[in-house]
Design a protein around this motif. Structure first.
Motif, PDB file in Angstrom:
ATOM      1  N   SER A   2       0.827  -1.198   0.000  1.00 11.93           N
ATOM      2  CA  SER A   2       0.000   0.000   0.000  1.00 11.93           C
ATOM      3  C   SER A   2       0.863   1.249   0.000  1.00 11.93           C
ATOM      4  CB  SER A   2      -0.908   0.027   1.236  1.00 11.93           C
ATOM      5  OG  SER A   2      -1.781  -1.068   1.220  1.00 11.93           O
ATOM      6  N   LEU A   3       0.280   2.331  -0.519  1.00 10.59           N
ATOM      7  CA  LEU A   3       0.900   3.631  -0.393  1.00 10.59           C
ATOM      8  C   LEU A   3       0.842   4.075   1.057  1.00 10.59           C
ATOM      9  CD1 LEU A   3      -0.573   5.688  -3.367  1.00 10.59           C
ATOM     10  CD2 LEU A   3       1.708   4.783  -3.181  1.00 10.59           C
ATOM     11  N   PRO A   4       1.659   5.070   1.425  1.00  9.64           N
ATOM     12  CA  PRO A   4       1.476   5.680   2.737  1.00  9.64           C
ATOM     13  C   PRO A   4       0.070   6.256   2.845  1.00  9.64           C
ATOM     14  CG  PRO A   4       3.528   6.394   1.699  1.00  9.64           C
ATOM     15  CD  PRO A   4       2.755   5.629   0.661  1.00  9.64           C
ATOM     16  N   LEU A  32      -2.843   5.753  -5.609  1.00  8.85           N
ATOM     17  CA  LEU A  32      -2.831   6.839  -6.584  1.00  8.85           C
ATOM     18  C   LEU A  32      -1.836   7.921  -6.177  1.00  8.85           C
ATOM     19  CD1 LEU A  32      -6.705   7.069  -6.957  1.00  8.85           C
ATOM     20  CD2 LEU A  32      -5.119   5.960  -8.542  1.00  8.85           C
ATOM     21  N   LEU A  33      -1.150   8.465  -7.180  1.00  7.26           N
ATOM     22  CA  LEU A  33      -0.245   9.586  -6.975  1.00  7.26           C
ATOM     23  C   LEU A  33      -0.863  10.827  -7.609  1.00  7.26           C
ATOM     24  CD1 LEU A  33       2.608  10.589  -6.049  1.00  7.26           C
ATOM     25  CD2 LEU A  33       3.334  10.197  -8.430  1.00  7.26           C
ATOM     26  N   ILE A  34      -0.944  11.915  -6.843  1.00  4.59           N
ATOM     27  CA  ILE A  34      -1.455  13.195  -7.344  1.00  4.59           C
ATOM     28  C   ILE A  34      -0.276  14.127  -7.558  1.00  4.59           C
ATOM     29  CG2 ILE A  34      -2.934  15.173  -6.867  1.00  4.59           C
ATOM     30  CD1 ILE A  34      -4.580  13.304  -5.020  1.00  4.59           C
ATOM     31  N   VAL A  35      -0.208  14.734  -8.741  1.00  6.40           N
ATOM     32  CA  VAL A  35       0.866  15.668  -9.070  1.00  6.40           C
ATOM     33  C   VAL A  35       0.285  17.080  -9.047  1.00  6.40           C
ATOM     34  CG1 VAL A  35       2.647  16.297 -10.725  1.00  6.40           C
ATOM     35  CG2 VAL A  35       1.925  13.910 -10.526  1.00  6.40           C
ATOM     36  N   PRO A  67     -12.410   2.623  -5.270  1.00 12.66           N
ATOM     37  CA  PRO A  67     -12.880   1.588  -4.340  1.00 12.66           C
ATOM     38  C   PRO A  67     -12.458   1.873  -2.899  1.00 12.66           C
ATOM     39  CG  PRO A  67     -11.987   0.588  -6.333  1.00 12.66           C
ATOM     40  CD  PRO A  67     -11.672   2.045  -6.415  1.00 12.66           C
ATOM     41  N   ALA A  68     -13.226   1.364  -1.987  1.00 14.54           N
ATOM     42  CA  ALA A  68     -12.940   1.547  -0.561  1.00 14.54           C
ATOM     43  C   ALA A  68     -11.515   1.113  -0.237  1.00 14.54           C
ATOM     44  CB  ALA A  68     -13.934   0.756   0.277  1.00 14.54           C
ATOM     45  N   GLY A  69     -10.859   1.857   0.634  1.00 11.49           N
ATOM     46  CA  GLY A  69      -9.497   1.532   1.027  1.00 11.49           C
ATOM     47  C   GLY A  69      -8.431   2.127   0.149  1.00 11.49           C
ATOM     48  N   SER A  70      -8.831   2.822  -0.927  1.00 12.04           N
ATOM     49  CA  SER A  70      -7.839   3.435  -1.810  1.00 12.04           C
ATOM     50  C   SER A  70      -7.100   4.562  -1.091  1.00 12.04           C
ATOM     51  CB  SER A  70      -8.521   3.986  -3.060  1.00 12.04           C
ATOM     52  OG  SER A  70      -9.098   2.943  -3.830  1.00 12.04           O
ATOM     53  N   THR A  71      -5.872   4.826  -1.519  1.00 14.89           N
ATOM     54  CA  THR A  71      -5.046   5.850  -0.887  1.00 14.89           C
ATOM     55  C   THR A  71      -4.438   6.771  -1.931  1.00 14.89           C
ATOM     56  OG1 THR A  71      -3.160   4.338  -0.915  1.00 14.89           O
ATOM     57  CG2 THR A  71      -4.443   4.455   1.129  1.00 14.89           C
ATOM     58  N   CYS A  72      -4.090   7.979  -1.489  1.00 13.43           N
ATOM     59  CA  CYS A  72      -3.438   8.959  -2.354  1.00 13.43           C
ATOM     60  C   CYS A  72      -2.188   9.498  -1.666  1.00 13.43           C
ATOM     61  CB  CYS A  72      -4.364  10.142  -2.650  1.00 13.43           C
ATOM     62  SG  CYS A  72      -5.844   9.759  -3.604  1.00 13.43           S
ATOM     63  N   ALA A  73      -1.165   9.758  -2.443  1.00 13.75           N
ATOM     64  CA  ALA A  73      -0.006  10.528  -2.001  1.00 13.75           C
ATOM     65  C   ALA A  73       0.155  11.673  -2.990  1.00 13.75           C
ATOM     66  CB  ALA A  73       1.247   9.660  -1.969  1.00 13.75           C
ATOM     67  N   ASP A  90       7.789   3.682  -4.790  1.00 15.56           N
ATOM     68  CA  ASP A  90       8.390   3.630  -6.117  1.00 15.56           C
ATOM     69  C   ASP A  90       7.290   3.449  -7.151  1.00 15.56           C
ATOM     70  OD1 ASP A  90       7.790   0.828  -6.419  1.00 15.56           O
ATOM     71  OD2 ASP A  90       9.574   0.351  -5.247  1.00 15.56           O
ATOM     72  N   TRP A  91       7.661   3.555  -8.423  1.00 15.73           N
ATOM     73  CA  TRP A  91       6.662   3.536  -9.497  1.00 15.73           C
ATOM     74  C   TRP A  91       5.870   2.236  -9.519  1.00 15.73           C
ATOM     75  CZ3 TRP A  91       5.251   7.882 -11.513  1.00 15.73           C
ATOM     76  CH2 TRP A  91       6.156   8.942 -11.600  1.00 15.73           C
ATOM     77  N   ALA A  92       6.480   1.133  -9.140  1.00 14.98           N
ATOM     78  CA  ALA A  92       5.776  -0.148  -9.165  1.00 14.98           C
ATOM     79  C   ALA A  92       4.625  -0.198  -8.171  1.00 14.98           C
ATOM     80  CB  ALA A  92       6.762  -1.285  -8.886  1.00 14.98           C
ATOM     81  N   GLN A  93       4.645   0.691  -7.185  1.00 14.96           N
ATOM     82  CA  GLN A  93       3.595   0.714  -6.172  1.00 14.96           C
ATOM     83  C   GLN A  93       2.448   1.664  -6.529  1.00 14.96           C
ATOM     84  OE1 GLN A  93       6.785   1.727  -3.240  1.00 14.96           O
ATOM     85  NE2 GLN A  93       5.580   0.395  -1.907  1.00 14.96           N
ATOM     86  N   ILE A  94       2.537   2.336  -7.659  1.00 15.45           N
ATOM     87  CA  ILE A  94       1.550   3.342  -8.048  1.00 15.45           C
ATOM     88  C   ILE A  94       0.636   2.768  -9.128  1.00 15.45           C
ATOM     89  CG2 ILE A  94       1.235   5.622  -9.083  1.00 15.45           C
ATOM     90  CD1 ILE A  94       4.013   6.346  -7.918  1.00 15.45           C
ATOM     91  N   ASP A  95      -0.668   2.793  -8.870  1.00 18.58           N
ATOM     92  CA  ASP A  95      -1.629   2.283  -9.850  1.00 18.58           C
ATOM     93  C   ASP A  95      -2.025   3.318 -10.892  1.00 18.58           C
ATOM     94  OD1 ASP A  95      -1.901  -0.332  -8.703  1.00 18.58           O
ATOM     95  OD2 ASP A  95      -3.101   0.558  -7.103  1.00 18.58           O
ATOM     96  N   GLY A  96      -1.978   4.597 -10.537  1.00 15.25           N
ATOM     97  CA  GLY A  96      -2.355   5.643 -11.478  1.00 15.25           C
ATOM     98  C   GLY A  96      -1.845   6.988 -11.008  1.00 15.25           C
ATOM     99  N   VAL A  97      -1.634   7.897 -11.966  1.00 12.83           N
ATOM    100  CA  VAL A  97      -1.117   9.235 -11.681  1.00 12.83           C
ATOM    101  C   VAL A  97      -2.116  10.264 -12.193  1.00 12.83           C
ATOM    102  CG1 VAL A  97       0.780  10.857 -12.033  1.00 12.83           C
ATOM    103  CG2 VAL A  97       1.246   8.390 -11.936  1.00 12.83           C
ATOM    104  N   ALA A  98      -2.582  11.151 -11.308  1.00 15.24           N
ATOM    105  CA  ALA A  98      -3.522  12.211 -11.673  1.00 15.24           C
ATOM    106  C   ALA A  98      -2.857  13.555 -11.451  1.00 15.24           C
ATOM    107  CB  ALA A  98      -4.794  12.106 -10.844  1.00 15.24           C
TER     108      ALA A  98
END
Length: 309
Positions: A2-4, A32-35, A67-73, A90-98
């Motif tokens: 999981s992400l932090p 998910l990673l937010i830029v 979905p429930a339990g999703s996280t963002c950094a 790291d990139w392998a732990q990221i499902d999508g970038v917004a």
């Protein structure tokens, strides 16, 4: 892995808001990673005007849809030393970038712009599913070899009217559920002027021929929109106040009092979409007032790009 826990930089306190009225997607939790596209000074200016910082808006929308339990950094590559992934990620732990919009212009020769162009090149290299609005679409186009310039037709502020699907857009999953033409919340003064080789235009209107695009470059694919599905009318009101001098100079408002009145109406209708009198006055319908319809493209990106991956 999981992400932090959902994080935003310390200078970005969450503002009290009403969560979007949308149905949550089914599936495994997403990471998910937010830029964030704005610099720290611009983020502070947003808050000073009574608005909510762009990455916070994206986090609220993504966590309402995912979905429930999703996280963002969140990462802020426009800041000095802000272009490094959070510790332990790291990139392998990221499902999508917004990626969010920005007060910057991608053609400015400034370090904060160069850092963001370089970071978005890394997003393409990573192969992670990517989505973004406004500035993010322009940066992705430049990274892939296109050009961006100030729109000679002027700013598109408040609403992008009659966004019309291209032939490719009618068949593209980004626009699933959209009618052939619709309105969307928007604020921008720049546009894609030369599409990169890997870009397919999915929609446009009289102000901006490129309102949505699919950009394929290197290892990655980016779906982006020029408008702001993450914004409600509550969010565009403070931006109108912030840019009031520009709106007056562009002939979009007579004076500061006119800007203030318009912003108040936008915010009031955004807080109470049932105000038919205000919706009638502004010519706004369910494309903008219904959260599920407003967030169509973000939901479609999660459904068609992130969850399958």
């Amino acid at each position: 892995m999981s992400l932090p826990p959902a994080t935003v930089p310390a200078d970005l306190p969450l503002a009290p808001r009403v969560a979007p009225r949308v149905a949550r997607l089914e599936g495994p939790p997403l990471r998910l990673l937010i830029v964030e596209g704005n610099t720290i000074d611009a983020r502070r200016a947003v808050e000073a005007s009574g608005g909510t910082v762009a990455c916070v808006l994206y986090e609220q929308v993504l966590l309402a849809l995912a979905p429930a339990g999703s996280t963002c950094a969140t990462i802020c590559p426009g800041d000095p030393d802000g272009d490094t992934l959070p510790a332990g990620l790291d990139w392998a732990q990221i499902d999508g970038v917004a990626s969010t919009g920005s007060a910057l212009s991608v053609y400015w020769d400034r370090p904060e712009v160069h850092r963001q162009i370089a970071f978005h090149a890394r997003v393409f290299d990573s192969g992670r599913p990517a989505f973004g609005s406004c500035w993010a679409l322009q940066v992705a186009a430049v990274v892939a070899g296109g050009t961006v310039a100030a729109n000679p037709r002027g700013r598109e502020v408040g609403l992008a009217r009659k966004v019309t699907l291209t032939e490719a857009g009618r068949a593209h999953p980004l626009h699933d559920g959209r009618p052939p033409a619709f309105d969307a919340v928007a604020i921008h003064g720049d546009e894609v002027t030369r599409p990169p080789a890997g870009m397919t235009c999915l929609s446009g209107n009289a102000v901006s021929p490129v309102q949505a695009a699919d950009i394929r470059h290197g290892n990655g694919m980016f779906w982006g929109v020029q408008y702001h599905p993450e914004f409600s009318l509550r969010d565009i009101g403070p931006l109108c106040r912030r840019y009031r001098e520009q709106l007056i100079a562009d002939g979009l408002a007579a004076d500061t009092a006119a800007v203030a009145r318009h912003a108040e109406v936008l915010e009031t209708l955004g807080a109470d979409p049932g105000r038919r009198d205000l919706a009638w006055r502004l010519g706004i319908d369910h494309d903008v007032l219904d959260d599920a319809r407003r967030l169509t493209e973000i939901r479609n990106w999660l459904v068609h790009q992130v969850l399958p991956a």
